[in-house]
Design an enzyme around this catalytic site. Structure first.
Site, mmCIF file in Angstrom:
data_model
loop_
_atom_site.group_PDB
_atom_site.id
_atom_site.type_symbol
_atom_site.label_atom_id
_atom_site.label_comp_id
_atom_site.label_asym_id
_atom_site.label_seq_id
_atom_site.Cartn_x
_atom_site.Cartn_y
_atom_site.Cartn_z
ATOM 1 N N ALA A 67 0.842 -1.198 0.000
ATOM 2 C CA ALA A 67 0.000 0.000 0.000
ATOM 3 C C ALA A 67 0.877 1.247 0.000
ATOM 4 C CB ALA A 67 -0.888 -0.006 1.237
ATOM 5 N N GLY A 72 1.087 -5.645 0.541
ATOM 6 C CA GLY A 72 0.138 -5.847 -0.559
ATOM 7 C C GLY A 72 0.799 -6.378 -1.827
ATOM 8 N N GLU A 112 0.773 -9.933 -1.293
ATOM 9 C CA GLU A 112 -0.632 -10.372 -1.358
ATOM 10 C C GLU A 112 -1.136 -10.412 -2.803
ATOM 11 O OE1 GLU A 112 -1.866 -7.474 1.686
ATOM 12 O OE2 GLU A 112 -2.819 -9.173 2.694
ATOM 13 N N GLU A 114 3.434 -6.334 7.332
ATOM 14 C CA GLU A 114 2.463 -5.396 7.930
ATOM 15 C C GLU A 114 2.575 -5.283 9.437
ATOM 16 O OE1 GLU A 114 1.762 -7.593 5.574
ATOM 17 O OE2 GLU A 114 0.382 -6.745 4.088
HETATM 18 N N1 COA Z 1 4.451 3.610 -0.215
HETATM 19 C C1 COA Z 1 4.836 4.793 -0.707
HETATM 20 N N2 COA Z 1 6.088 5.028 -1.163
HETATM 21 C C2 COA Z 1 6.968 4.018 -1.069
HETATM 22 C C3 COA Z 1 6.626 2.756 -0.551
HETATM 23 C C4 COA Z 1 5.294 2.578 -0.107
HETATM 24 N N3 COA Z 1 4.855 1.397 0.361
HETATM 25 N N4 COA Z 1 7.721 1.968 -0.581
HETATM 26 C C5 COA Z 1 8.707 2.713 -1.121
HETATM 27 N N5 COA Z 1 8.257 3.941 -1.402
HETATM 28 C C6 COA Z 1 8.998 5.073 -1.971
HETATM 29 C C7 COA Z 1 9.958 5.670 -0.954
HETATM 30 O O1 COA Z 1 9.277 6.534 -0.074
HETATM 31 C C8 COA Z 1 10.945 6.365 -1.859
HETATM 32 O O2 COA Z 1 10.402 7.570 -2.322
HETATM 33 P P1 COA Z 1 11.151 8.983 -1.999
HETATM 34 O O3 COA Z 1 12.440 8.856 -2.763
HETATM 35 O O4 COA Z 1 10.213 9.995 -2.557
HETATM 36 O O5 COA Z 1 11.333 9.026 -0.536
HETATM 37 C C9 COA Z 1 11.020 5.425 -3.055
HETATM 38 O O6 COA Z 1 9.840 4.611 -3.027
HETATM 39 C C10 COA Z 1 12.210 4.495 -2.991
HETATM 40 O O7 COA Z 1 12.173 3.830 -1.737
HETATM 41 P P2 COA Z 1 13.418 3.792 -0.711
HETATM 42 O O8 COA Z 1 12.876 3.523 0.653
HETATM 43 O O9 COA Z 1 14.253 5.014 -0.878
HETATM 44 O O10 COA Z 1 14.201 2.549 -1.297
HETATM 45 P P3 COA Z 1 15.005 1.433 -0.504
HETATM 46 O O11 COA Z 1 15.571 0.549 -1.553
HETATM 47 O O12 COA Z 1 15.901 2.044 0.496
HETATM 48 O O13 COA Z 1 13.878 0.627 0.318
HETATM 49 C C11 COA Z 1 11.768 -0.554 0.622
HETATM 50 C C12 COA Z 1 12.813 -0.002 -0.355
HETATM 51 C C13 COA Z 1 10.608 -1.072 -0.196
HETATM 52 C C14 COA Z 1 12.372 -1.666 1.452
HETATM 53 C C15 COA Z 1 11.308 0.554 1.578
HETATM 54 O O14 COA Z 1 10.924 1.682 0.806
HETATM 55 C C16 COA Z 1 10.133 0.155 2.417
HETATM 56 O O15 COA Z 1 10.309 -0.488 3.442
HETATM 57 N N6 COA Z 1 8.899 0.532 1.998
HETATM 58 C C17 COA Z 1 7.708 0.195 2.729
HETATM 59 C C18 COA Z 1 7.259 -1.191 2.375
HETATM 60 C C19 COA Z 1 6.146 -1.669 3.258
HETATM 61 O O16 COA Z 1 6.222 -1.666 4.477
HETATM 62 N N7 COA Z 1 5.061 -2.100 2.619
HETATM 63 C C20 COA Z 1 3.929 -2.649 3.308
HETATM 64 C C21 COA Z 1 2.853 -1.652 3.328
HETATM 65 S S1 COA Z 1 1.464 -2.285 4.218
#
Ligand code: COA
Length: 260
Positions: free
Chosen positions: A66, A111, A114, A134
């Protein structure tokens, strides 16, 4: 469709859908969910489409779950509406009358995993990383994860992964049965298409009925499941395709199925 958040390509009975928000790791916001719903609803009635492939744009992510930035601004009721929408959407994908192959081209979290679980077959690139993370955000998987993960990999492993919110590599995902196959990233689309092409050789009504029988049967006891299988089989008997299969066998040629 809004802002090209979803791309769609068609060739030879295969539709490839690409989540197209690479700047946000293809996270699911409301616009992307709406676009995906529109596609899935349309695909249900497309008889010329036999297989769907879902993947993510870019080289880093399949889908990071999400959109947490959008989520930050939501009222509680809006969050509930979002979860209701995504859960129903993934269920309509899981029950779609055509096979869905997830081409997991990188990170698939929350998601994202999922979405892969709602697909029928999962092929992951070796750089993929999956997880139902999550609980680390103090919520639970809300788009089918608590139900589909244990059905796929068993209750013990599913509890471990959901309780810890741990991510698994493509290798581990293959080992525990979370994905069907892994391959190098640059071969991922070819592998998905190879799988899709084998499905194209089969009878369309047979595939629809097989998917239905497996999905519906797994939720019941064995005798009810066998009844479901029997009814699904009966639907294939009066088809032209069944006779074509037998004729082609006799004539030592490839069958040409028409979905009739
Ligand atoms: N929602 C919105 N934006 C997201 C996102 C999410 N779920 N996951 C990544 N992004 C965005 C980041 O905010 C970043 O944008 P920015 O440059 O404007 O800040 C961009 O994508 C790149 O992500 P970044 O975190 O810089 O890359 P990374 O390689 O260091 O880490 C992840 C990648 C996916 C591990 C990390 O972004 C993360 O943990 N995201 C959340 C995932 C999550 O918990 N999903 C479950 C949701 S219920």
């Amino acid at each position: 469709m809004t802002d090209n958040v979803l791309l769609s390509q068609e060739a030879d009975g295969i539709v490839t859908i690409t989540l197209n928000r690479p700047e946000s790791m293809n996270a699911l916001n409301r616009a992307l969910l709406a676009a995906l719903k529109e596609q899935v609803d349309e695909l249900l009635f497309r008889r010329d489409v036999r297989v769907i492939i879902i993947t993510g744009a870019g080289e880093k992510a399949f889908c990071a779950g999400a959109d947490l930035k959008e989520r930050t601004g939501m009222e509680e009721t809006e969050v509930k509406k979002f979860i209701f929408t995504i859960r129903n959407l993934f269920t309509s994908l899981a029950t779609l009358n055509k096979p869905v192959i997830a081409g997991i081209n990188g990170i698939a979290l929350g998601g994202g995993t999922e979405l892969a679980l709602a697909s029928d077959i999962r092929i992951a690139s070796t750089n993929a990383s999956l997880g139902l993370t999550e609980t680390r955000l103090a919520i639970i998987p809300g788009a089918g994860g608590t139900q589909r993960l244990p059905r796929l990999i068993g209750i013990g492993k599913a509890k471990e992964l959901i309780f810890t919110g741990r991510r698994v590599s493509a290798d581990e995902a293959l080992e525990i049965g979370l994905v069907n196959k892994t391959c190098e990233a640059h071969k991922l689309m070819d592998e998905c298409k190879k799988m899709a092409s084998m499905i194209l050789e089969t009878g369309p009504i047979a595939i629809e009925q097989a998917k239905y029988a497996i999905n519906a049967g797994i939720e019941t006891d064995i005798n009810t499941g066998l009844g479901i299988e029997s009814n699904a089989y009966w639907l294939t008997i009066p088809t032209e395709d069944r006779l074509e299969g037998l004729t082609a066998f006799r004539e030592k040629r490839k069958p040409e199925y028409k979905g009739k």
